[in-house]
Scaffold this active site. Sequence first.
Site, PDB file in Angstrom:
ATOM      1  N   ALA A 502       0.994  -1.278  -0.087  1.00 42.19           N
ATOM      2  CA  ALA A 502      -0.173   0.029  -0.046  1.00 42.19           C
ATOM      3  C   ALA A 502       0.908   1.264   0.110  1.00 42.19           C
ATOM      4  O   ALA A 502       1.829   1.231   0.484  1.00 42.19           O
ATOM      5  CB  ALA A 502      -0.931  -0.125   1.229  1.00 42.19           C
ATOM      6  N   VAL A 607      16.718   2.819  15.020  1.00 39.80           N
ATOM      7  CA  VAL A 607      17.789   3.208  15.507  1.00 39.80           C
ATOM      8  C   VAL A 607      19.103   2.745  14.838  1.00 39.80           C
ATOM      9  O   VAL A 607      19.218   1.586  14.815  1.00 39.80           O
ATOM     10  CB  VAL A 607      18.228   2.982  17.185  1.00 39.80           C
ATOM     11  CG1 VAL A 607      19.359   3.930  17.804  1.00 39.80           C
ATOM     12  CG2 VAL A 607      16.884   3.614  17.907  1.00 39.80           C
ATOM     13  N   GLY A 662      21.793  12.825  -1.324  1.00 41.52           N
ATOM     14  CA  GLY A 662      20.538  12.066  -0.726  1.00 41.52           C
ATOM     15  C   GLY A 662      20.595  11.609   0.913  1.00 41.52           C
ATOM     16  O   GLY A 662      20.169  10.760   1.349  1.00 41.52           O
ATOM     17  N   GLU A 665      17.231  14.421   4.638  1.00 45.85           N
ATOM     18  CA  GLU A 665      15.764  14.388   4.481  1.00 45.85           C
ATOM     19  C   GLU A 665      15.830  15.431   3.451  1.00 45.85           C
ATOM     20  O   GLU A 665      16.446  16.360   3.267  1.00 45.85           O
ATOM     21  CB  GLU A 665      15.116  15.017   5.905  1.00 45.85           C
ATOM     22  CG  GLU A 665      15.153  13.718   7.012  1.00 45.85           C
ATOM     23  CD  GLU A 665      14.362  12.712   6.749  1.00 45.85           C
ATOM     24  OE1 GLU A 665      13.410  12.639   6.107  1.00 45.85           O
ATOM     25  OE2 GLU A 665      15.059  11.570   7.221  1.00 45.85           O
ATOM     26  N   ASP A 676      15.441  14.369  14.973  1.00 47.36           N
ATOM     27  CA  ASP A 676      15.589  12.805  14.530  1.00 47.36           C
ATOM     28  C   ASP A 676      16.697  12.253  15.476  1.00 47.36           C
ATOM     29  O   ASP A 676      16.048  10.882  16.063  1.00 47.36           O
ATOM     30  CB  ASP A 676      16.151  12.899  13.277  1.00 47.36           C
ATOM     31  CG  ASP A 676      16.268  11.553  12.616  1.00 47.36           C
ATOM     32  OD1 ASP A 676      15.347  10.642  12.589  1.00 47.36           O
ATOM     33  OD2 ASP A 676      17.492  11.126  12.149  1.00 47.36           O
ATOM     34  N   LYS A 680      15.728   9.240  18.389  1.00 41.61           N
ATOM     35  CA  LYS A 680      16.374   7.927  18.239  1.00 41.61           C
ATOM     36  C   LYS A 680      17.006   7.701  19.495  1.00 41.61           C
ATOM     37  O   LYS A 680      16.879   6.528  20.299  1.00 41.61           O
ATOM     38  CB  LYS A 680      17.570   7.940  17.170  1.00 41.61           C
ATOM     39  CG  LYS A 680      16.919   7.629  15.953  1.00 41.61           C
ATOM     40  CD  LYS A 680      18.222   7.799  14.995  1.00 41.61           C
ATOM     41  CE  LYS A 680      17.748   7.835  13.375  1.00 41.61           C
ATOM     42  NZ  LYS A 680      18.812   8.401  12.342  1.00 41.61           N
TER      43      LYS A 680
END
Length: 817
Positions: A502, A607, A662, A665, A676, A680
Amino acid sequence: MQVLKFGGSSLASRQEMEAVAKILVERATKAQLIVVLSAPQGVTSLIETLIQQAQTATDYTAQLDTWQTRCNTLLQSFDSRLSPAQLQALTSFQQAQAEQLQRHLQGIALLGECSNKVQARLMAMGELLSVRIMLALLASDNVRELPAEQCLLASGDYLNARVDIKATAKRIKHWCSENPFNIALMPGYRAQHEEGDLCVLGRNGSDYSAAVVAAAMQAQSCEIWTDVDGVYTADPRRVSSAVHVARLSYEEAMELSHFGAKILHPKTIAPLAQFRVPCVIKNTNNPAAAGTWIDAEGDHSLPIKGISTLEQLALITVSGPGLKGVAGISARVFSCLAQRDISVNLITQSSSEFSISFCVQQANVMAVKKAIRAEFELELSSGLIKPLNIQKNMAIVSLIGDGMLHQLGLAARFFASLAQAQVNVSAMAQDSSERTVSAVVNQSDCGDAVAVCHENFFTHMPSIDVFVVGCGTVGAQLLQQIKRQQQFLHKRNVKLRVYGIANSRQLLLAAQGIDLNNWQAKLSGAKTAFDFATVQQFVKRHHLINPVIVDCTTSTDLAARYADYIRAGFHVVTPNKKANTMAMDYYHEIRNAARAKHRRFLYETTVGAGLPIIDAVQGLQNAGDRLHEFGGILSGSLSYIFGLLEAGQSFSTATRQARELGYTEPDPRDDLSGMDVARKLLIMAREIGLQLELDDIAIEPLIPAEFDASGSVEDFMERLSALDDYYAQAQQQAQTNNAVLRYVALIRDGKCQVKVEAVAADNPLAAIKDGENALVIKSDYYQPLPFVLRGYGAGATVTAAGIFSDLMRTLAWQQQA
Ligand code: ADP
Ligand code: ASP
Ligand code: MG
């Protein structure tokens, strides 16, 4: 003399009937044959419904039309095969039957009832039609009709009569002496009742007709020809992995048929066993296949032969503490049922408080109530017996095999399998010969129960049934890795299949598993959106027993539903950090659900991506280690940026480069905010038992508070060079102290912080750059030198590989159960 019986499935159409004729002609060259024929498939059921409709004043004209069309179409299909005279004779015969049926139906409708005697006469019409057609097809003087209602003598219920073999033997032998034949065609299901009228032998009863004839004539063998290659370890129509069974003992066959294996009528084996006539099950569509051989010996090398189910049952419990120790109660219960011809499928009795439970067909519940009320009127009115407890929509799942007598632990494995399938067992029983163990379960659980038991006892191929939600970079990479590994795992006896994929707009489901060569095209053509209820129904419908939701999104909404997914019987595997960083209450809720449902929540990749940090920390704690301090570089993008700073790049160039490759983000502010890494770290902190919320983490972002971080990504990137001097100076300062700048996550004294730190050159974190992550743990067991885990901590490939290994862990869990 051989007896061959062809079931309705072998007489369904011209094609099948001709195949039967061919088999008969060939076999008749080798032996004298008595051939028992059922009605063409579906015909008896149509008549049964017609009678019900007439009885209940329902308009039955449409049903009558269907029956007539079914019979006439079959006759007409022989147009080019039989002569006009033959066809005319058959048509007249069928017309006479139709008129007789119609007259009776009118009478039944008028009276509003139908006696068993009348019903038997009507139900048995189809068998005559089969015999007439076969006589025409074989058209030879050596082929005769053996009239069952003159030769088979039976007694008991007109709809479920029992044959007197001795008397029958005499009659058939007499008939044979007067009617020389090569092939005698006998309509199955029909017999003469001792009172003189026609009776029938129970639905599916032609198998029994054949067995009594074979026993009466001491035939060489009794062959039951049907539409499958023989007996399988489960109904092959329901379990695609069912395995063919070459040989069975009479007792095993008897138990299988008693407990629902439709391939044989339950009364078939007893007469054959009594007269030691071997029974062979053969496939009309595949006569060359060996089939299944049933005799007194059986096959000792296979301890368990099959799993069968009996459905549409009610579990009835008679109980009452006042009856404890009173003798003869069970005898009274069962004799009052026997008097009314109510057959009981399974009985269990408690030894302490008086309570007897038994299963009957659901259709008999009213009759049971009446019988028990009449028998125990006194006890019920005085409260010695409680009102009956009736559980409807139940089924019996049975495991059958002679080996259960000798091999320990098979019953235990059976019940463990039911637990693994999350199936609740309402009652259980082992037959006195210890050949069968049965569990009474809700009918809706029956398919799951059979699927898991079959896998554990016969296919030994545990499955992982995957539903991937979110197919961005990581999800797509995971699907690619699964595609690559499916064959490899199959060779190692693991069935890994993706049943659902999906994205935010569409949901693709495939009952046989999705072909991973072109899932993108299929998904883009999918009509519906992801909806968990749909996935849940799909899993139920296809009896998937190890379903796993893999959440590869960053969605908070989805994360908030994990506990629901787990409660619905799914494992959850995810790289999404949201669920583990929501409120502590939810954190516990997920774990409690997983414990209660025996499902796993796996989040190794939240993590350090593919690095097995969660597993390592859990392992250490399980072994009694206590963690003192944790320090880590937990962001691949920041690891990369600070590596470039160390090499003399400016902060803005380093960030731009990381973005272009890349590593960051799409909006680098998400990395530079420190959020972020904070998430973690919170996951790590909770893993080692700290009860903290996200707010409790001290976050020092990479962008100072006074810096204007607003606007579009491009605007922000333009402005970023304003921070270059600040970072160049800080880096210079660190270097003079023989240190490097790193974005570090720290747990010390129960406190958590994420910040830019000057890390001394001898600290293991100082060497971490180029997108690597590292986790440094000091603990009771790891001191003074710490435990260090290091490697790429970001990137689709390693993250997907980490998810993959979590998926494999659901398997270990499944096997444990
Ligand atoms: P017939 O019309 O020949 O009497 P049935 O439909 O009564 O055929 O019986 C054959 C069917 O029995 C098979 O098609 C199969 O679906 C079903 N069946 C149930 N359990 C088993 C089993 N254990 N092994 C083989 N077939 C089974
Ligand atoms: N025709 C009968 C039935 O459908 C008997 C049989 O086929 O065995 O029940
Ligand atoms: Mg049958």
